[in-house]
Design a protein around this motif. Structure first.
Motif, PDB file in Angstrom:
ATOM      1  N   GLY A 266     -37.901  11.114   1.927  1.00  0.00           N
ATOM      2  CA  GLY A 266     -37.968  10.603   3.281  1.00  0.00           C
ATOM      3  C   GLY A 266     -39.026   9.557   3.534  1.00  0.00           C
ATOM      4  N   ASN A 267     -39.743   9.754   4.659  1.00  0.00           N
ATOM      5  CA  ASN A 267     -40.650   8.733   5.161  1.00  0.00           C
ATOM      6  C   ASN A 267     -41.798   8.429   4.207  1.00  0.00           C
ATOM      7  OD1 ASN A 267     -39.137   8.511   7.501  1.00  0.00           O
ATOM      8  ND2 ASN A 267     -40.349  10.022   8.609  1.00  0.00           N
ATOM      9  N   LYS A 268     -42.282   9.422   3.484  1.00  0.00           N
ATOM     10  CA  LYS A 268     -43.404   9.179   2.570  1.00  0.00           C
ATOM     11  C   LYS A 268     -42.992   8.218   1.460  1.00  0.00           C
ATOM     12  CE  LYS A 268     -47.037  11.526  -0.047  1.00  0.00           C
ATOM     13  NZ  LYS A 268     -47.579  12.842  -0.474  1.00  0.00           N
TER      14      LYS A 268
ATOM     15  N   LEU B 247     -40.523   6.125   1.627  1.00  0.00           N
ATOM     16  CA  LEU B 247     -40.243   4.855   2.294  1.00  0.00           C
ATOM     17  C   LEU B 247     -41.516   4.029   2.432  1.00  0.00           C
ATOM     18  CD1 LEU B 247     -37.890   3.318   3.802  1.00  0.00           C
ATOM     19  CD2 LEU B 247     -38.841   4.291   5.900  1.00  0.00           C
ATOM     20  N   MET B 248     -42.607   4.664   2.840  1.00  0.00           N
ATOM     21  CA  MET B 248     -43.866   3.958   3.029  1.00  0.00           C
ATOM     22  C   MET B 248     -44.449   3.497   1.687  1.00  0.00           C
ATOM     23  SD  MET B 248     -44.298   3.807   6.253  1.00  0.00           S
ATOM     24  CE  MET B 248     -45.994   3.238   6.310  1.00  0.00           C
TER      25      MET B 248
ATOM     26  N   MET C 239     -31.676   4.058   3.306  1.00  0.00           N
ATOM     27  CA  MET C 239     -33.063   3.997   2.880  1.00  0.00           C
ATOM     28  C   MET C 239     -33.385   2.632   2.273  1.00  0.00           C
ATOM     29  SD  MET C 239     -34.840   6.736   3.577  1.00  0.00           S
ATOM     30  CE  MET C 239     -36.166   6.812   2.379  1.00  0.00           C
TER      31      MET C 239
END
Length: 392
Positions: free
Chosen positions: A6-8, A10-11, A133
């Motif tokens: 997820g977001n981690k 992505l960053m 993503m």
């Protein structure tokens, strides 16, 4: 094995696009400065512009292969290390010759970073989640332009281009520390020990030949149009009296216009066939390019320029989502790297062609019609050449 979701993820991976965009944008701001301070000729300035793309072409091909052979994480970290070292060296270059040599080194790191980063995302996700993503991670390109705009307008006038480049190098070194948190292996990472020639033959085997050829043409068209339009034509419009295109507000507006393009594309993927979404974005790019080339006042420049930014970068994001799924995991790094390396040829030719056509007296409208024609070819290749598939 530690897995990041997820977001981690992505960053962590989004920094690849941020630094690529930051570098491209900063170069466009640095070029007029070194032209004046080093008294560069048009040919020397053209070499400064092209050498990064040449390095990126080499980096995409070699690093894509190494990502399949050595693993995604070490190669991704290595590309960012090259970028950081290159920018540190750039701050002490005494002449344009050294500047060009260092830019080639930096280009290898930048060009290798994007296909490897996209491959990591593709390895972690499948289907619609993978595609979304990849589009979202590509949206970090807009943030890179915004950071470059801030540095160029707030730092460069007071401290010079060398200090500005030093800041980007330090940012890269910080990102290196952050990337230690990437997993050592992705869930489906191959252990491909084929030599380079065998890996290249694989992506041109009957299994992948059609996809490789069509993706290479599409990446060439998109990079040819993007770099040709966005790096040169704002300067041309300034010469015609539209000084707004070099203002801080214009640069930020063009960057912000990219974000809804990315986010709409991410939302549409899964609801509409990806091939159709990409065709619509390419058509939008084509129409916006025509309108931008015909613009005769500041309002038309802003509106058509915003739409051009919206569609062009959105199409790039969809291509990032579209490409990895055309290859199985053992050929994904090489396939992605090869297609993008061909695209870098377009990124080199586009700016040079604009300058050549300007020298021949071709109008801005005529120049933009060249990009419109290229985009028509890209749309036809997409519709009749590529299948909308997603290999695990």
């Amino acid at each position: 094995m530690m897995e990041i979701r997820g977001n981690k993820l992505l960053m962590l991976i989004g920094t690849a696009w941020l630094f690529d965009a930051l570098d491209v944008a900063l170069l466009s701001f640095i070029m007029p400065v070194i032209k004046q301070s080093w008294h560069l000729t048009a040919g020397e300035l053209g070499a400064v512009s092209a050498v990064t793309s040449l390095g990126m072409m080499v980096g995409a091909l070699i690093c894509g292969y190494l990502a399949d052979k050595w693993g995604r994480k070490p190669v991704l970290i290595g590309t960012l290390l090259l970028f950081s070292i290159g920018n540190l060296l750039l701050t002490v270059t005494p002449s344009v010759g050294w500047f060009i040599a260092v830019r080639f080194l930096t280009g290898i790191g930048l060009g290798g970073e994007l296909p490897v980063a996209a491959t990591i995302i593709a390895d972690h996700f499948t289907g619609t989640k993978r595609a979304r993503m990849l589009v979202l991670v590509d949206s970090f390109w807009a943030f890179g332009w915004i950071v470059a705009s801030v540095l160029s307008f707030l730092v460069m006038p007071h401290f010079g281009w060398r200090v500005t480049v030093l800041i980007t190098a330090l940012m890269g070194l910080y990102a290196l520390l952050v990337r230690r948190h990437l997993p050592d292996k992705t869930p489906t990472e191959p252990t491909n020990q084929r030599p380079f020639g065998a890996a290249l033959r694989q992506v041109w085997s009957p299994q992948y030949r059609r996809a490789t050829a069509c993706l290479s043409v599409l990446w060439f068209v998109i990079m040819f149009a993007y770099y040709g339009m966005f790096l040169w034509l704002p300067s041309v419009l300034v010469l015609r009296g539209f000084s707004i295109v070099h203002g801080f507000g214009y640069t930020v507006l063009m960057s912000l216009a990219q974000l809804p393009g990315y986010y709409l594309a991410a939302w549409l993927i899964g609801k509409v066939q990806r091939k159709l979404v990409l065709a619509v974005y390419l058509a939008g790019t084509m129409l916006s390019a025509a309108a931008f080339g015909l613009a005769t006042n500041a309002t038309m420049i802003l509106i058509s320029g915003a739409w051009l930014s919206f569609f062009t970068l959105g199409a790039w994001g969809i291509m990032i989502a579209f490409t990895p799924g055309q290859f199985a995991v053992d050929a994904r790094g090489m396939g992605m790297g090869f297609a993008q390396s061909i695209g870098r040829i377009g990124a080199t030719i586009g700016p040079f062609l604009v300058g050549a056509l300007m020298g021949l007296g071709v109008s801005i409208t005529g120049i933009f019609m060249v990009f419109v024609a290229a985009l028509v070819i890209g749309i036809l290749v997409l519709l009749f050449g590529l299948r909308d598939q997603d290999r695990n």
